[in-house]
Design an enzyme around this catalytic site. Structure first.
Site, short mmCIF file in Angstrom:
data_model
loop_
_atom_site.label_atom_id
_atom_site.label_comp_id
_atom_site.label_asym_id
_atom_site.label_seq_id
_atom_site.Cartn_x
_atom_site.Cartn_y
_atom_site.Cartn_z
N LYS A 1 60.81 19.60 48.64
CA LYS A 1 60.38 19.79 49.70
C LYS A 1 60.61 18.80 51.00
O LYS A 1 60.86 19.36 51.96
CB LYS A 1 58.63 20.13 49.79
CG LYS A 1 58.22 21.31 48.89
CD LYS A 1 57.76 22.31 49.79
CE LYS A 1 57.82 23.60 48.94
NZ LYS A 1 56.63 23.59 47.80
N GLU B 1 52.29 24.87 57.44
CA GLU B 1 51.29 25.59 56.69
C GLU B 1 51.43 25.08 55.29
O GLU B 1 52.56 24.59 55.13
CB GLU B 1 51.48 26.98 56.90
CG GLU B 1 52.78 27.48 55.61
CD GLU B 1 53.96 27.24 55.95
OE1 GLU B 1 54.27 26.77 57.12
OE2 GLU B 1 54.88 26.93 55.16
N SER C 1 62.16 21.71 40.14
CA SER C 1 61.76 21.58 41.46
C SER C 1 60.84 20.48 41.89
O SER C 1 60.83 19.90 43.02
CB SER C 1 61.41 23.00 42.16
OG SER C 1 60.17 23.53 41.34
C1 LIG Z 1 56.60 24.87 46.84
C2 LIG Z 1 57.20 24.62 45.44
C3 LIG Z 1 57.89 25.67 44.91
C4 LIG Z 1 58.06 27.03 45.67
O1 LIG Z 1 58.95 26.99 46.85
P1 LIG Z 1 60.29 27.48 46.92
O2 LIG Z 1 60.51 27.78 48.30
O3 LIG Z 1 60.42 28.80 46.22
O4 LIG Z 1 61.19 26.73 46.31
C5 LIG Z 1 58.50 25.51 43.51
N1 LIG Z 1 58.30 24.35 42.99
C6 LIG Z 1 57.60 23.35 43.67
C7 LIG Z 1 57.40 21.93 42.68
C8 LIG Z 1 56.93 23.44 44.99
O5 LIG Z 1 56.41 22.51 45.40
#
Ligand SMILES: *Cc1c(COP(=O)(O)O)cnc(C)c1O
Length: 402
Positions: free
Chosen positions: A89, A111, A377
């Site tokens: 993020k 948000e 992620s």
């Molecule tokens: C917010 C988040 C996601 C999902 O958001 P995408 O926009 O689909 O990437 C996935 N993994 C983590 C660790 C997140 O914080």
């Protein structure tokens, strides 16, 4: 095939800007300036300096030896979990705050669902000394106390939203309302590749640093820049869009996006938008979303708050329609099992969202010579309560029995 957004903000039939007239001036200002700013040398220098020295990029690409041998193939992990604030993020919020500053904005709104995007936004606002207001459904405020506390410590104001189901969708509506009321001094940092044009394109470009790095890191480690597969989880779709971006036009690289099936796609408690959804408009863009026959949005469900969204970005709707990306889904339980497997094979506790990407590894038969990149992620600290719960419930002692 061209996967870029067109001048009107569309990917094929998906995208656009379905917004109230009152929001038009804000959005037009952003639309008219974002490409100019992204291409500006001064912006590029500041953005890459912060990615490197503040966020900790490049994030490593790691060969997962034991997991590879378990699956009989070659698995590389893209470590977005090692970024500052613990997920991908921050790539987006750093970029957007630099744009906001160049547009002369002094007040930032966002948000958030689980609070990951809220924390990443509050972080860059502290860094830049800008006022930060985060809208968050009241239910999420109660469920995600540590992240609420982090945002407050970072100096943000967290506004609990009492409308609707009091979750992410309602928080997004409230942020849009705020932006309409504060058109001059405020920038709205959207947290995924969703929303009206130009947000899906803007956030995709800011996250594309992930695949830019995969290319040279893989080349450095294997001699080839192209893997056979790239796998990423998808909520709104930003980490997947970033992981795929520089490979979209290279059809030899197969791309897999993984949605949350929750308790199963037929259970009524799911967030597998591509299976359960239909074309419609949500949060300002035409895309695929979960809705009933009257066009009312269906409440999604997933064990992972980051994937618990009833829509998906319009780029993904297009990539699905064209067949460029394969959209698969895994259940809560499959994701939990994959999280424990990764942890015990590689010593990496992933976010529950990321664990979904790992769960599809067992559903494919990969060749011994193939190379697979999986994007982690985010890290799993925020999900320890869910993991502990799973350990307690695990009657067969699954955790010692992977
Ligand atoms: C917010 C988040 C996601 C999902 O958001 P995408 O926009 O689909 O990437 C996935 N993994 C983590 C660790 C997140 O914080």
């Amino acid at each position: 095939m061209n996967y870029n957004v067109d001048e009107k903000g569309y990917y094929g039939e998906f995208g656009g800007a379905f917004i109230p007239e009152m929001m038009y001036s804000n959005l037009k200002e952003l639309r008219d300036n974002y490409i100019i700013i992204l291409n500006d040398e001064d912006f590029k220098a500041e953005y890459s300096d912060l990615l490197r020295n503040y966020a900790g990029r490049p994030s490593p690409l790691f060969y997962a030896k034991r997991l590879s041998s378990f699956h009989g193939t070659n698995i590389y992990l893209k470590r977005e979990d090692l970024n500052h604030t613990g997920a991908h993020k921050i790539n987006n919020t750093i970029g957007q705050i630099l744009i906001a500053k160049r547009l002369g904005k002094t007040r930032i709104i966002a948000e958030t669902g689980a609070g990951q995007h809220g924390v990443a936004t509050a972080t860059v606002c502290a860094l830049m000394g800008l006022k930060c207001i985060v809208y968050m459904g009241k239910l999420d405020v109660e469920r995600q106390e540590p992240n609420v506390m982090r945002m407050k410590m970072l100096g943000a104001e967290v506004v609990p939203v009492l409308s609707g189901n009091m979750t992410l969708k309602d928080a997004t509506n409230e942020a849009i309302r705020d932006w309409i009321s504060n058109p001059v001094d405020t920038h709205y940092i959207i947290g995924s590749v969703v929303g009206p044009h130009p947000y899906p394109d803007l956030v995709t470009r800011l996250q594309s640093v992930i695949s830019e790095e995969i290319k040279w890191q893989l080349e450095e480690q294997t001699g080839f820049s192209d893997p056979d597969f790239i796998i990423a989880c998808v909520g709104g779709g930003s980490n997947a869009a970033g992981s795929f971006y520089h490979y979209l036009e290279n059809e030899k690289v197969k791309l897999i996006a993984v949605e949350a099936a929750g308790k199963g796609i037929d259970s009524g408690e799911s967030a597998a938008t591509m299976v359960l959804g239909h074309p419609g408009v949500i949060h300002g863009s035409r895309t695929i979303l979960m809705q009933n026959d009257d066009g009312q949005i269906t409440e999604p469900y997933s064990i992972s708050a980051g994937l618990d969204y009833p829509g998906i970005g319009p780029l993904h709707a297009f990539l699905h329609k064209t067949g460029r990306v394969s959209y698969e889904h895994v259940s809560d339980t499959e994701a939990l099992e994959a999280a424990f497997r990764l942890t015990q094979f590689e010593g990496i506790i992933p976010a529950l969202e990321s664990a979904h990407a790992f769960a599809v590894l067992g559903k494919h038969k990969f060749r011994k010579s193939e190379v697979i990149v999986v994007n982690i992620s985010g890290r799993g600290d925020k999900d320890m309560a869910a993991y502990m719960n799973y350990m307690k419930q695990s009657v067969r002692g699954k955790i010692n029995d992977i």
